[in-house]
Write a protein that holds these residues in place. Structure first.
Motif, PDB file in Angstrom:
ATOM      1  N   GLY A 195      82.169  37.237 -44.235  1.00  0.00           N
ATOM      2  CA  GLY A 195      83.326  37.266 -45.125  1.00  0.00           C
ATOM      3  C   GLY A 195      84.628  37.447 -44.379  1.00  0.00           C
ATOM      4  N   SER A 196      84.576  37.866 -43.082  1.00  0.00           N
ATOM      5  CA  SER A 196      85.818  38.072 -42.336  1.00  0.00           C
ATOM      6  C   SER A 196      86.490  36.733 -42.048  1.00  0.00           C
ATOM      7  CB  SER A 196      85.539  38.754 -40.987  1.00  0.00           C
ATOM      8  OG  SER A 196      84.556  39.724 -41.102  1.00  0.00           O
ATOM      9  N   ASP A 197      87.811  36.754 -42.072  1.00  0.00           N
ATOM     10  CA  ASP A 197      88.564  35.570 -41.655  1.00  0.00           C
ATOM     11  C   ASP A 197      88.661  35.598 -40.140  1.00  0.00           C
ATOM     12  OD1 ASP A 197      89.216  34.317 -44.103  1.00  0.00           O
ATOM     13  OD2 ASP A 197      90.526  36.043 -44.532  1.00  0.00           O
ATOM     14  N   VAL A 198      88.298  34.496 -39.484  1.00  0.00           N
ATOM     15  CA  VAL A 198      88.283  34.479 -38.021  1.00  0.00           C
ATOM     16  C   VAL A 198      88.871  33.175 -37.493  1.00  0.00           C
ATOM     17  CG1 VAL A 198      86.294  36.024 -37.728  1.00  0.00           C
ATOM     18  CG2 VAL A 198      85.939  33.568 -38.052  1.00  0.00           C
ATOM     19  N   TYR A 199      89.096  33.157 -36.194  1.00  0.00           N
ATOM     20  CA  TYR A 199      89.523  31.934 -35.514  1.00  0.00           C
ATOM     21  C   TYR A 199      88.470  31.567 -34.469  1.00  0.00           C
ATOM     22  CZ  TYR A 199      93.943  32.514 -37.833  1.00  0.00           C
ATOM     23  OH  TYR A 199      94.897  32.627 -38.796  1.00  0.00           O
ATOM     24  N   VAL A 200      88.160  30.293 -34.379  1.00  0.00           N
ATOM     25  CA  VAL A 200      87.189  29.812 -33.394  1.00  0.00           C
ATOM     26  C   VAL A 200      87.960  29.230 -32.223  1.00  0.00           C
ATOM     27  CG1 VAL A 200      85.327  28.182 -32.964  1.00  0.00           C
ATOM     28  CG2 VAL A 200      85.469  29.341 -35.172  1.00  0.00           C
ATOM     29  N   ASN A 201      87.676  29.719 -31.023  1.00  0.00           N
ATOM     30  CA  ASN A 201      88.395  29.270 -29.829  1.00  0.00           C
ATOM     31  C   ASN A 201      87.418  28.701 -28.814  1.00  0.00           C
ATOM     32  OD1 ASN A 201      90.834  31.018 -30.700  1.00  0.00           O
ATOM     33  ND2 ASN A 201      89.129  32.464 -30.495  1.00  0.00           N
ATOM     34  N   MET A 202      87.951  27.892 -27.924  1.00  0.00           N
ATOM     35  CA  MET A 202      87.076  27.375 -26.871  1.00  0.00           C
ATOM     36  C   MET A 202      87.881  27.103 -25.611  1.00  0.00           C
ATOM     37  SD  MET A 202      86.716  23.758 -28.705  1.00  0.00           S
ATOM     38  CE  MET A 202      86.891  24.636 -30.226  1.00  0.00           C
ATOM     39  N   GLU A 203      87.172  27.125 -24.487  1.00  0.00           N
ATOM     40  CA  GLU A 203      87.830  26.806 -23.223  1.00  0.00           C
ATOM     41  C   GLU A 203      88.072  25.301 -23.174  1.00  0.00           C
ATOM     42  OE1 GLU A 203      84.825  27.457 -20.225  1.00  0.00           O
ATOM     43  OE2 GLU A 203      83.523  28.326 -21.722  1.00  0.00           O
ATOM     44  N   PRO A 204      89.077  24.901 -22.408  1.00  0.00           N
ATOM     45  CA  PRO A 204      89.311  23.459 -22.289  1.00  0.00           C
ATOM     46  C   PRO A 204      88.087  22.775 -21.685  1.00  0.00           C
ATOM     47  CG  PRO A 204      90.999  24.732 -21.115  1.00  0.00           C
ATOM     48  CD  PRO A 204      89.994  25.698 -21.623  1.00  0.00           C
ATOM     49  N   GLY A 205      87.747  21.619 -22.174  1.00  0.00           N
ATOM     50  CA  GLY A 205      86.613  20.875 -21.617  1.00  0.00           C
ATOM     51  C   GLY A 205      85.264  21.300 -22.179  1.00  0.00           C
ATOM     52  N   ALA A 206      85.251  22.270 -23.100  1.00  0.00           N
ATOM     53  CA  ALA A 206      83.965  22.710 -23.652  1.00  0.00           C
ATOM     54  C   ALA A 206      83.388  21.661 -24.593  1.00  0.00           C
ATOM     55  CB  ALA A 206      84.138  24.037 -24.377  1.00  0.00           C
ATOM     56  N   ALA A 207      84.254  21.016 -25.342  1.00  0.00           N
ATOM     57  CA  ALA A 207      83.783  19.994 -26.281  1.00  0.00           C
ATOM     58  C   ALA A 207      83.600  18.680 -25.554  1.00  0.00           C
ATOM     59  CB  ALA A 207      84.786  19.831 -27.411  1.00  0.00           C
ATOM     60  N   ARG A 208      82.613  17.912 -25.998  1.00  0.00           N
ATOM     61  CA  ARG A 208      82.358  16.647 -25.320  1.00  0.00           C
ATOM     62  C   ARG A 208      82.124  15.539 -26.324  1.00  0.00           C
ATOM     63  NH1 ARG A 208      81.327  14.232 -20.494  1.00  0.00           N
ATOM     64  NH2 ARG A 208      79.899  12.472 -20.721  1.00  0.00           N
ATOM     65  N   LEU A 209      82.889  14.447 -26.137  1.00  0.00           N
ATOM     66  CA  LEU A 209      82.719  13.278 -27.009  1.00  0.00           C
ATOM     67  C   LEU A 209      81.446  12.532 -26.623  1.00  0.00           C
ATOM     68  CD1 LEU A 209      86.343  11.863 -27.163  1.00  0.00           C
ATOM     69  CD2 LEU A 209      85.042  12.853 -29.047  1.00  0.00           C
ATOM     70  N   LEU A 210      80.773  11.976 -27.612  1.00  0.00           N
ATOM     71  CA  LEU A 210      79.492  11.313 -27.365  1.00  0.00           C
ATOM     72  C   LEU A 210      79.517   9.872 -27.823  1.00  0.00           C
ATOM     73  CD1 LEU A 210      77.288  14.129 -28.895  1.00  0.00           C
ATOM     74  CD2 LEU A 210      77.743  13.788 -26.463  1.00  0.00           C
ATOM     75  N   ILE A 211      78.826   9.048 -27.062  1.00  0.00           N
ATOM     76  CA  ILE A 211      78.592   7.668 -27.504  1.00  0.00           C
ATOM     77  C   ILE A 211      77.413   7.735 -28.468  1.00  0.00           C
ATOM     78  CG2 ILE A 211      77.924   5.374 -26.730  1.00  0.00           C
ATOM     79  CD1 ILE A 211      79.070   6.302 -23.947  1.00  0.00           C
ATOM     80  N   ASP A 212      77.465   7.011 -29.582  1.00  0.00           N
ATOM     81  CA  ASP A 212      76.391   7.127 -30.581  1.00  0.00           C
ATOM     82  C   ASP A 212      75.062   6.595 -30.107  1.00  0.00           C
ATOM     83  OD1 ASP A 212      77.209   8.546 -32.772  1.00  0.00           O
ATOM     84  OD2 ASP A 212      78.571   6.928 -33.364  1.00  0.00           O
TER      85      ASP A 212
END
Lengths: 271, 362
Positions: B345-362
């Motif tokens: 129930g807490s309001d939060v923010y989701v953070n990440m280091e640069p480069g953590a997310a990765r785009l994928l080819i389907d």
């Protein structure tokens, strides 16, 4: 729990004991009577006069001993040859059927191998006789041997095929992977693993050949006798106690064979 | 061209069973002295490829070279490779010593030479005391080691292992993973290992080939495969991940700005072949994101905690982004003091280091 399983146990069914005893009687009473009376000292086959081995002595030394000895020898030689050859053929057949992967007409081939078991023996006997006549093959010891080889194949095949079915393909693959040639993989790995099946098949074929009467009687040449045909010939002139002694001896051979077969399959499980 | 120094070169290998194609034009090279793993779900073609290298399956099309020598037409007994079978396939009628000696003897050694070699191998796998036993008198783990010793005894150039650990319980499996890795280093033999267990693959391998539906999906070191999955299948199959559908809005200085449902924006590295406007998937490992009660920067995503799940070493937190997708965040239990755990129930923010997310080819 224990009560439920005890109630479900077939031994608790009404009449279980009676039916079991009845079946055992029907199966073994005649054999028991013959065995007991083979030790009778009397000339009669019905009246018990006392224990004696005279009919066994008679079998080996009596007036008919030469005839029975020759017949027994014939039976033994035929059974050995027929069992050996049919076991070899059955082993190759089983290897082909089970190790050659799927091939067309495989089901049909399997059926053709075991069909003779279902064909009435008299039909096989008549057909074999007609066949030998048609090709002009003189009847004698050789015709018996050939006929026995033919009808023993399915008997030898069944235990060998059953055994082979239980041997995983990976053993041969492992042998080939470990630099064995196909021949070495067969002789060093597959054959020893199949041995219990092959021995069972041989023993079964031996017994079946040893006591075959119908086919033998049709295809044998004049004057050639096996033990079953000789016994039949003797019985036609009246049953004498020496027949019971011979029968008991034959019975012992069977018991020994079955016992060996049992222990062979038992060592197999410790593998 | 096949190179002399590669242990195995598979070139455009195809395997067809009737109309079914088990392997579709697979090419890969396995280096000398490498612990190489073929990883994929059952039916992906990994075992078929292994059996083609061993010689139990013929190659419908393409070629296989072993240290420069073309081998796809050789029978198994003429290929200097040995296999550890999934079922072990120890010869039940031979004792442990003769099982291990079998390959050495078939290769041409005398029986006494073969047995002395076998004794050495049994020492290596610590089973010297069991040489007179029959395989049926050994435990599963011991049988496994005998199978290993038997395959290593003829000194193959390449050792093939077909899911050899799958029949062992978890503890023994972990121990055997390390033992296998050590054996590979000690013997210097190239190992090709087949498994469907991604954790096992990550633990043991120098390089991994991820396969699916008869095709090679990605080939790389465990780290590359885990951190830079090439496509959706690899990202999803290896480890746990947040798979999000995004639209690429802008690409600037190698940076792709992606939009999630609910208008959230996420920055990640550009991937060749994915241009502005494309709707693609993005992978974000749960352990590479963290949550906070205040935004760290403009890139933080806003949401609400829906659930905390305790899983031993970690705590998994499920966060619903405002009007957007659900996010899984993993916090190590040792970090909970510094990073904080937020009640549902807490309001939060989701953070990440640069480069953590990765785009994928389907």
């Amino acid at each position: 729990m224990a009560d439920v399983s005890a109630r479900l146990d077939v031994r608790t069914y009404t009449g279980f004991r009676a039916i079991t005893l009845l079946c055992l009687c029907i199966l073994y009473a005649p054999l028991l009577v013959v065995t007991i009376y083979s030790f009778n000292s009397s000339n009669s086959i019905a009246a018990w006069e006392g224990f004696s081995l005279r009919w066994y002595v008679d079998v080996f030394t009596g007036p008919e001993s030469a005839k029975f000895k020759l017949a027994a020898w014939n039976s033994f030689v035929i059974a050995i040859v027929a069992a050996s050859v049919s076991t070899a053929i059955a082993t190759l057949a089983a290897t082909g059927m089970i190790r050659a992967g799927k091939f067309r007409l495989r089901m049909l081939s399997a059926g053709l191998i075991s069909l003779p078991l279902m064909v009435p023996e008299i039909v096989t006997a008549v057909a074999t006789l007609i066949f030998f006549n048609a090709i002009g093959f003189d009847r004698g010891l050789m015709t018996i041997v050939l006929a026995h080889i033919a009808f023993c194949i399915p008997f030898a095949y069944l235990p060998i095929a059953a055994r082979m079915q239980g041997i995983d393909d990976s053993f041969e693959q492992a042998a080939l992977d470990l630099y064995a040639t196909r021949r070495q993989a067969f002789t060093r790995i597959l054959l020893p693993l199949m041995a219990p099946g092959i021995i069972s098949g041989f023993l079964l074929a031996f017994i079946v050949s040893l006591d075959d009467f119908i086919i033998t009687n049709f295809v044998k040449g004049a004057g050639v006798e096996t033990l079953p045909t000789a016994i039949f010939g003797a019985v036609k002139q009246g049953i004498k106690p020496n027949i019971m002694a011979i029968s008991t001896l034959l019975l012992s051979v069977s018991v020994v064979m079955v016992t060996i077969s049992y222990f062979v399959s038992k060592t197999d499980k410790t593998n | 061209m096949a190179r002399q120094d590669n242990a195995i070169d598979v070139r455009n290998a195809v395997k067809r069973y009737g109309s079914f194609t088990a392997l579709k034009e697979v090419s890969l090279s396995i280096k000398d002295n490498e612990f190489f793993t073929l990883l994929g779900p059952s039916g992906c073609g990994k075992t078929t490829l292994l059996r083609m290298i061993a010689g139990f399956e013929d190659v419908s099309h393409g070629s296989i070279h072993l240290y420069g020598q073309e081998i796809e037409n050789l029978p198994p007994n003429q290929r200097p490779v040995n296999t550890v079978f999934q079922s072990y396939a120890l010869f039940p009628h031979l004792n442990v010593l003769d099982n291990v000696a079998f390959g050495v003897e078939m290769k041409g050694a005398s029986q006494s030479e073969a047995r002395s070699k076998a004794r050495q191998m049994l020492e290596l796998v610590q089973l010297s005391d069991f040489s007179a036993r029959k395989p049926s008198q050994l435990s599963g783990g011991q049988q496994q080691r005998v199978a290993l010793a038997r395959a290593l005894a003829p000194q193959p150039k390449v050792l093939l292992l077909d899911e050899p650990l799958s029949a062992l319980d978890l503890k023994l499996r972990k121990a055997m993973q390390l033992e296998l890795k050590h054996l590979q280093r000690e013997t210097g033999i190239t190992f090709i290992f087949v498994t469907h267990d991604q954790e096992e693959a990550l633990t043991m391998s120098d390089r991994i080939a991820v396969m699916s539906a008869g095709e090679l999906q990605q080939l790389g070191t465990p780290r590359e495969i885990y951190e830079s999955p090439r496509n959706v299948f690899v990202a999803d199959f290896i480890g746990e991940t947040n798979l999000l559908t995004v639209v690429v809005k802008e690409i600037r200085d190698g940076n792709a700005i992606c939009q999630l449902d609910g208008g959230h924006e996420l920055h990640c590295n550009e991937v060749a072949g994915i241009g502005v406007g494309s709707s693609v998937h993005l992978s974000l490992r749960p352990e590479r994101v963290f949550i906070s009660d205040k935004p760290r920067e403009s890139k933080s995503l806003q949401g609400k905690v829906s659930e905390n799940i305790f899983i031993g070493t970690d705590i998994t937190t499920i966060v619903n982004l405002t009007d957007g997708p659900t996010f899984t965040v993993r916090t190590s239990n040792s970090d909970r003091g510094s990073k904080g755990i937020f009640e549902p129930g807490s309001d939060v923010y989701v953070n990440m280091e640069p480069g953590a997310a990765r785009l994928l080819i389907d």
